[in-house]
Design a protein around this motif. Structure first.
Motif, PDB file in Angstrom:
ATOM      1  N   THR A 147      10.040  43.407   8.873  1.00  0.00           N
ATOM      2  CA  THR A 147       9.351  43.651  10.134  1.00  0.00           C
ATOM      3  C   THR A 147       9.902  44.888  10.846  1.00  0.00           C
ATOM      4  OG1 THR A 147      10.875  42.147  11.213  1.00  0.00           O
ATOM      5  CG2 THR A 147       8.741  41.245  10.591  1.00  0.00           C
ATOM      6  N   THR A 148      11.196  45.166  10.655  1.00  0.00           N
ATOM      7  CA  THR A 148      11.780  46.310  11.351  1.00  0.00           C
ATOM      8  C   THR A 148      11.254  47.628  10.781  1.00  0.00           C
ATOM      9  OG1 THR A 148      13.637  46.219   9.851  1.00  0.00           O
ATOM     10  CG2 THR A 148      13.938  45.132  11.967  1.00  0.00           C
ATOM     11  N   ALA A 149      10.737  47.593   9.570  1.00  0.00           N
ATOM     12  CA  ALA A 149      10.247  48.833   8.946  1.00  0.00           C
ATOM     13  C   ALA A 149       8.793  49.130   9.317  1.00  0.00           C
ATOM     14  CB  ALA A 149      10.381  48.712   7.425  1.00  0.00           C
ATOM     15  N   LEU A 150       8.140  48.217  10.011  1.00  0.00           N
ATOM     16  CA  LEU A 150       6.734  48.442  10.345  1.00  0.00           C
ATOM     17  C   LEU A 150       6.574  49.653  11.271  1.00  0.00           C
ATOM     18  CD1 LEU A 150       5.436  44.836  11.173  1.00  0.00           C
ATOM     19  CD2 LEU A 150       5.060  46.155   9.093  1.00  0.00           C
ATOM     20  N   VAL A 151       5.513  50.421  11.057  1.00  0.00           N
ATOM     21  CA  VAL A 151       5.252  51.570  11.935  1.00  0.00           C
ATOM     22  C   VAL A 151       4.429  51.086  13.130  1.00  0.00           C
ATOM     23  CG1 VAL A 151       4.140  53.829  12.117  1.00  0.00           C
ATOM     24  CG2 VAL A 151       5.305  53.155   9.984  1.00  0.00           C
ATOM     25  N   LYS A 152       5.020  51.266  14.313  1.00  0.00           N
ATOM     26  CA  LYS A 152       4.367  50.796  15.542  1.00  0.00           C
ATOM     27  C   LYS A 152       3.767  51.994  16.269  1.00  0.00           C
ATOM     28  CE  LYS A 152       5.664  48.727  19.987  1.00  0.00           C
ATOM     29  NZ  LYS A 152       6.798  48.276  20.809  1.00  0.00           N
ATOM     30  N   GLU A 153       2.464  51.918  16.560  1.00  0.00           N
ATOM     31  CA  GLU A 153       1.828  53.037  17.274  1.00  0.00           C
ATOM     32  C   GLU A 153       1.068  52.545  18.490  1.00  0.00           C
ATOM     33  OE1 GLU A 153       0.881  56.605  14.300  1.00  0.00           O
ATOM     34  OE2 GLU A 153      -0.294  54.802  13.920  1.00  0.00           O
ATOM     35  N   ARG A 154       1.204  53.311  19.583  1.00  0.00           N
ATOM     36  CA  ARG A 154       0.504  52.959  20.829  1.00  0.00           C
ATOM     37  C   ARG A 154      -0.938  53.461  20.735  1.00  0.00           C
ATOM     38  NH1 ARG A 154       2.948  51.945  25.577  1.00  0.00           N
ATOM     39  NH2 ARG A 154       4.875  52.865  24.822  1.00  0.00           N
ATOM     40  N   ARG A 162      -4.920  57.443  18.921  1.00  0.00           N
ATOM     41  CA  ARG A 162      -3.693  56.914  19.494  1.00  0.00           C
ATOM     42  C   ARG A 162      -3.686  57.188  20.990  1.00  0.00           C
ATOM     43  NH1 ARG A 162      -0.731  59.949  15.222  1.00  0.00           N
ATOM     44  NH2 ARG A 162      -2.041  59.011  13.668  1.00  0.00           N
ATOM     45  N   THR A 212      -0.585  49.160  17.327  1.00  0.00           N
ATOM     46  CA  THR A 212      -0.867  48.738  15.952  1.00  0.00           C
ATOM     47  C   THR A 212       0.466  48.713  15.202  1.00  0.00           C
ATOM     48  OG1 THR A 212      -1.253  51.016  15.260  1.00  0.00           O
ATOM     49  CG2 THR A 212      -3.202  49.727  15.901  1.00  0.00           C
ATOM     50  N   PHE A 213       0.544  47.845  14.219  1.00  0.00           N
ATOM     51  CA  PHE A 213       1.742  47.741  13.371  1.00  0.00           C
ATOM     52  C   PHE A 213       1.282  47.978  11.937  1.00  0.00           C
ATOM     53  CE2 PHE A 213       2.588  45.566  17.245  1.00  0.00           C
ATOM     54  CZ  PHE A 213       3.914  45.822  17.523  1.00  0.00           C
ATOM     55  N   ASP A 214       1.713  49.086  11.352  1.00  0.00           N
ATOM     56  CA  ASP A 214       1.200  49.511  10.047  1.00  0.00           C
ATOM     57  C   ASP A 214      -0.333  49.528  10.064  1.00  0.00           C
ATOM     58  OD1 ASP A 214       3.585  50.097   8.889  1.00  0.00           O
ATOM     59  OD2 ASP A 214       3.636  48.359   7.534  1.00  0.00           O
TER      60      ASP A 214
END
Ligand code: NAI
Length: 487
Positions: free
Chosen positions: A377-384, A446, A474-476
């Motif tokens: 979960t820590t490797a997921l790319v989080k984008e606003r 974004r 979004t996460f991944d």
């Protein structure tokens, strides 16, 4: 404050030190009964008396436990707690919730077993263990009144918390030779929170191929548990559903006075009866000490004293088979109705005997594998990607949309919901709207934090009452927010 000598003594004790709170109401009666049985059975431990509950609340300590006692508890690591009375009226905090949170007691284990034919029950074959998540969900007690009409309670489910409790349930099943783990959730409605719990259950169950697993929506699960508890073995649930259904399960066995529970954390564990302090029968000598005794049996297993635990379970079941019963479980198989203390003496006299019909439960303790937290979960790319802005406003959805769209917001208004239901751009004129609006603003692909802040600034400058906002991420690439109903 405990002395340095005392602290050292507790820390270095080879013999385990168990904090004992005798509690309120029937607490002292049942606690003394249980301590007698433990002593007679040769439990290798020392009791450290502590004070919790009503008298502490009355001294003006709103949590019902002093800091000194919390320090002492931290040192002993184990608490055998008789029920306490929570004073009525505002200002008092739940002692149980305080201890669960302070000591990270993430698992609440409540076995509910029928003792048929010796104790009357509609479900003679029932033998269910409820494993309830104990720290999260709506029990954070994060509540707000946001408008004149609307109050809110925040439901928090973490992936790591779900992993711990689900893992614990499967390890418990494995340690106790149980064959099926059922999970209840409401993820058809709460797709993100309960959805996480269900998803984690699916992932973890795959590593226990020898244990059958199933998921049920909590409403049908609860109905089946009430109608046919025999079909269940271990059930794992988020906090609120577990709180409600573990009482249902205890009651189905015949008396609320029978069930014990364990609250388990990594470095601390608390054992208690499922029932409360029963002020209606306090001092009468009729209370059933079985709930606290069964909790003490789980405690002994936790301390590695499985043989003593088993001896006590066997003696307790033999006493019940012999027809020596407290008033709450008296029925056609009762030979002699006994007091709390006589019941304890009868159990002590039967230590070393084996029940003829009933089977003592296994008392295996789960061994949690190290490093089970999901590093992925820590490797997921989080984008606003935008923001939900909540407004206290009264009027027609179409008018609200027109006014918001006329503002110079860098992000674009995509949707408005009221109590979760979409009312703009689509909607039904039959939807009842209250003074609480969620207005979703999104970027092209974004959204930057600057655009979010400028959007909020423009809405504020437009004269709107912003009551809160929630970032949209979004996460991944997968949306981390729910759609509006009807979207
Ligand atoms: P309760 O569980 O104390 O009593 C409910 C009914 O079950 C009463 O009729 C009582 O006489 C009977 N009962 C309970 N334990 C029994 C036993 N061991 N033997 C025979 N009969 C038994 O629930 P109630 O009346 O709602 O709560 C009383 C107090 O206990 C309240 O102040 C409540 O806040 C507190 N409480 C404390 C808990 C804890 O410390 N873990 C848990 C639940 C309630």
């Amino acid at each position: 404050m405990i002395s340095i000598e005392k602290e050292r003594e507790l820390r270095t004790a080879v013999r385990p030190q168990v904090a004992v709170a005798e509690g309120d109401g029937i607490g002292p009666e049942i606690s003394q009964a249980v301590q007698l049985v433990l002593r007679e059975a040769g439990a290798d431990l020392d009791f450290v008396p502590i004070e919790l509950g009503e008298r502490v609340y009355r001294r003006g300590v709103s949590s019902g436990v002093t800091d000194e006692t919390l320090d002492l508890l931290r040192d002993t690591g184990v608490l055998l707690k008789a029920p306490i009375t929570t004073p009525q009226g505002g200002g008092f905090k739940s002692l149980n919730v305080t201890i669960r949170k302070m000591f990270g007691l993430y698992a609440n284990v409540r076995p509910a077993r029928a003792l048929a034919p010796f104790v009357e029950t509609l479900h003679p074959a029932m033998d269910v263990v409820i494993v309830r998540e104990n720290e999260e969900d709506v029990y954070g007690g994060i509540e707000h009144r946001q408008t004149r009409d609307v109050t809110q309670c925040l439901k928090l489910i973490t992936r790591s918390g779900a992993q711990r409790i689900v893992r614990y349930a499967f390890e418990y099943a494995r340690a106790n030779r149980r064959t099926r783990v059922s999970c209840f959730s409401k993820d058809n409605i709460m797709k993100m929170t309960d959805g996480t719990f269900h998803q984690v259950f699916n992932e973890i169950s795959a590593s226990y191929p020898e244990i059958e697993s199933e998921h049920l929506i909590v409403d049908i699960g609860a109905a089946r548990l009430a109608a046919n508890p025999e079909r269940f073995d271990v059930i794992v649930l988020p906090n609120l559903y577990g709180d409600i259904l573990s009482d249902v399960a205890a009651e189905l066995t015949g008396s609320v006075g029978l069930a014990g529970s364990a609250n388990v954390g990594e470095r601390f564990a608390m054992f208690e009866a499922v029932h409360g302090s029963a002020p209606d029968i306090a001092g009468a000598g009729v209370a059933n000490p079985s709930g606290l005794l069964n909790a003490a049996v789980m405690m002994l297993a936790h301390l590695g004293q499985v043989d003593v635990a088993q001896r006590i379970s066997d003696a307790w079941l033999t006493t019940i088979e012999d027809g020596l019963h407290t008033r709450d479980i008296a029925g056609p198989r009762t030979r002699l109705m006994v007091s709390t203390s006589d019941f304890a003496t009868a159990i002590a006299q039967r230590l070393g005997m084996r029940p003829r019909t009933l089977h003592a439960p296994t008392v295996g303790v789960p061994v949690m594998p190290a490093g089970f937290d999901d590093a992925a979960t820590t490797a997921l790319v989080k984008e606003r990607v935008g923001i939900d802005v909540f407004l206290d406003w009264t009027g027609e959805p179409r008018v609200l949309a027109e006014q918001l769209r006329a503002l110079p917001t860098p992000l674009t208004l995509e949707m408005i919901t009221n109590r979760g239901t979409q009312v703009w751009p689509r909607g039904s004129d039959l939807t009842r709207c209250v003074d609480h609006w969620r207005c979703r603003f999104v970027g092209k692909e974004r959204a930057t934090m600057r655009e979010v802040l400028d959007t909020l600034e423009a809405i504020h400058a437009g004269g709107f009452d912003i009551i809160k906002d929630e970032g949209l991420f979004t996460f991944d690439g997968v949306a981390g927010y729910s759609k509006g109903q009807g979207q």
